[in-house]
Motif scaffolding. Structure first.
Motif, PDB file in Angstrom:
ATOM      1  N   ASP A  25      24.598  71.676  61.268  1.00 12.35           N
ATOM      2  CA  ASP A  25      25.513  72.575  61.972  1.00 12.35           C
ATOM      3  C   ASP A  25      25.110  72.604  63.439  1.00 12.35           C
ATOM      4  O   ASP A  25      24.020  72.153  63.799  1.00 12.35           O
ATOM      5  N   ASP A  26      25.973  73.129  64.273  1.00 10.30           N
ATOM      6  CA  ASP A  26      25.654  73.163  65.702  1.00 10.30           C
ATOM      7  C   ASP A  26      24.631  74.234  66.025  1.00 10.30           C
ATOM      8  O   ASP A  26      23.785  74.047  66.889  1.00 10.30           O
ATOM      9  N   LEU A  27      24.678  75.369  65.297  1.00 10.00           N
ATOM     10  CA  LEU A  27      23.848  76.507  65.664  1.00 10.00           C
ATOM     11  C   LEU A  27      23.389  77.264  64.431  1.00 10.00           C
ATOM     12  O   LEU A  27      24.161  77.459  63.497  1.00 10.00           O
ATOM     13  N   MET A  28      22.121  77.679  64.446  1.00 16.16           N
ATOM     14  CA  MET A  28      21.629  78.583  63.415  1.00 16.16           C
ATOM     15  C   MET A  28      21.309  79.913  64.085  1.00 16.16           C
ATOM     16  O   MET A  28      20.472  79.977  64.985  1.00 16.16           O
ATOM     17  N   ALA A  29      21.978  80.946  63.616  1.00 20.40           N
ATOM     18  CA  ALA A  29      21.718  82.293  64.122  1.00 20.40           C
ATOM     19  C   ALA A  29      20.953  83.052  63.032  1.00 20.40           C
ATOM     20  O   ALA A  29      19.750  82.910  62.916  1.00 20.40           O
ATOM     21  N   THR A  30      21.657  83.794  62.190  1.00 15.62           N
ATOM     22  CA  THR A  30      20.991  84.559  61.136  1.00 15.62           C
ATOM     23  C   THR A  30      20.641  83.706  59.923  1.00 15.62           C
ATOM     24  O   THR A  30      19.911  84.150  59.046  1.00 15.62           O
ATOM     25  N   GLY A  31      21.193  82.504  59.842  1.00 14.64           N
ATOM     26  CA  GLY A  31      20.906  81.596  58.737  1.00 14.64           C
ATOM     27  C   GLY A  31      21.777  81.797  57.515  1.00 14.64           C
ATOM     28  O   GLY A  31      21.654  81.054  56.537  1.00 14.64           O
ATOM     29  N   GLY A  32      22.673  82.761  57.552  1.00 18.64           N
ATOM     30  CA  GLY A  32      23.485  83.078  56.386  1.00 18.64           C
ATOM     31  C   GLY A  32      24.381  81.948  55.918  1.00 18.64           C
ATOM     32  O   GLY A  32      24.449  81.652  54.716  1.00 18.64           O
TER      33      GLY A  32
ATOM     34  N   ILE B   3      21.661  71.850  66.456  1.00 17.15           N
ATOM     35  CA  ILE B   3      21.506  71.606  67.890  1.00 17.15           C
ATOM     36  C   ILE B   3      20.769  72.796  68.492  1.00 17.15           C
ATOM     37  O   ILE B   3      19.817  72.641  69.230  1.00 17.15           O
ATOM     38  N   ILE B   4      21.211  74.012  68.144  1.00 18.27           N
ATOM     39  CA  ILE B   4      20.672  75.245  68.717  1.00 18.27           C
ATOM     40  C   ILE B   4      20.130  76.139  67.608  1.00 18.27           C
ATOM     41  O   ILE B   4      20.767  76.295  66.561  1.00 18.27           O
ATOM     42  N   GLU B   5      18.977  76.751  67.869  1.00 18.23           N
ATOM     43  CA  GLU B   5      18.437  77.766  66.971  1.00 18.23           C
ATOM     44  C   GLU B   5      18.172  79.033  67.780  1.00 18.23           C
ATOM     45  O   GLU B   5      17.469  78.988  68.793  1.00 18.23           O
ATOM     46  N   LEU B   6      18.751  80.137  67.344  1.00 16.84           N
ATOM     47  CA  LEU B   6      18.506  81.433  67.959  1.00 16.84           C
ATOM     48  C   LEU B   6      17.338  82.076  67.213  1.00 16.84           C
ATOM     49  O   LEU B   6      17.522  82.757  66.199  1.00 16.84           O
ATOM     50  N   GLN B   7      16.132  81.860  67.689  1.00 23.82           N
ATOM     51  CA  GLN B   7      14.916  82.231  66.969  1.00 23.82           C
ATOM     52  C   GLN B   7      14.801  83.728  66.696  1.00 23.82           C
ATOM     53  O   GLN B   7      14.304  84.134  65.642  1.00 23.82           O
TER      54      GLN B   7
ATOM     55  N   GLN C 195      13.767  81.946  58.313  1.00 26.87           N
ATOM     56  CA  GLN C 195      13.089  82.568  57.177  1.00 26.87           C
ATOM     57  C   GLN C 195      13.978  82.660  55.936  1.00 26.87           C
ATOM     58  O   GLN C 195      13.478  82.811  54.829  1.00 26.87           O
ATOM     59  N   LYS C 196      15.283  82.585  56.101  1.00 25.18           N
ATOM     60  CA  LYS C 196      16.202  82.674  54.964  1.00 25.18           C
ATOM     61  C   LYS C 196      16.390  81.340  54.255  1.00 25.18           C
ATOM     62  O   LYS C 196      16.899  81.303  53.138  1.00 25.18           O
TER      63      LYS C 196
END
Length: 172
Positions: free
Chosen positions: A120-127, A149-153, A159-160
């Protein structure tokens, strides 16, 4: 190459307090796009990831998943939002911050022995990434890794996810 310099920040989108990371400026930068796909490919090869399929999460996961699948000599399978696929589907419902959503994949797209890489392009909450992994697990696929591409740490999505390699090119 500094990919962060090619990603546009848009404050207060889609609502106040959110900093949206816009990849359209990366997509229209020929060298940046090539670098992104080449770097994802190199990282997957360095980790000895040999998927049968790359699974792209709707919709921006398609943009990176297809060329990555090509480079890795794998097939590509889309995971879509409800009602977008024309044949029989497997589906999973998952929790959002406010409510639920659903993901679907064609029933004949994968079999229980396939090895997959989720993109995916971005991981935010990982849901969404977790729901995709859970859906593939129901089918019996082996999730080898995730690539973003992007991870919002700060949102803790990592962790999910299952305990497999997670590739992120840019971290905020």
């Amino acid at each position: 190459m500094d990919l962060k310099a090619l990603i546009r920040d848009i404050p207060d989108f889609p609502k106040p307090g959110i900093m949206f990371r816009d990849i359209t400026t990366l997509l229209n930068h020929a060298e940046g796009l090539r670098y992104t796909i080449d770097t994802l490919t190199q990282k997957c090869q360095a980790a000895n990831l040999l998927p049968d399929y790359v699974v792209g999460i709707e919709s921006r996961g398609f943009l990176f998943g297809v060329p990555l699948a090509y480079q890795l000599q794998a097939g590509f399978v889309p995971v879509r939002k409800p009602g977008k696929l024309p044949a029989a589907v497997h589906q999973i419902e998952y929790e959002l911050e406010y409510g639920t959503d659903r993901l679907e994949i064609h029933q004949d797209a994968l079999e229980n022995h396939h090895r997959v890489l989720i993109v995916d392009d971005l991981m935010a909450t990982g849901g969404t990434a977790k729901a995709t992994a859970d859906l593939l697990g129901k089918i019996g696929c082996e999730v080898l890794a995730f690539a973003f591409i992007i991870e919002l740490q700060a949102l803790g999505g990592r962790q999910k996810l299952p305990n497999v390699p997670i590739i992120s090119l840019v971290e905020y």
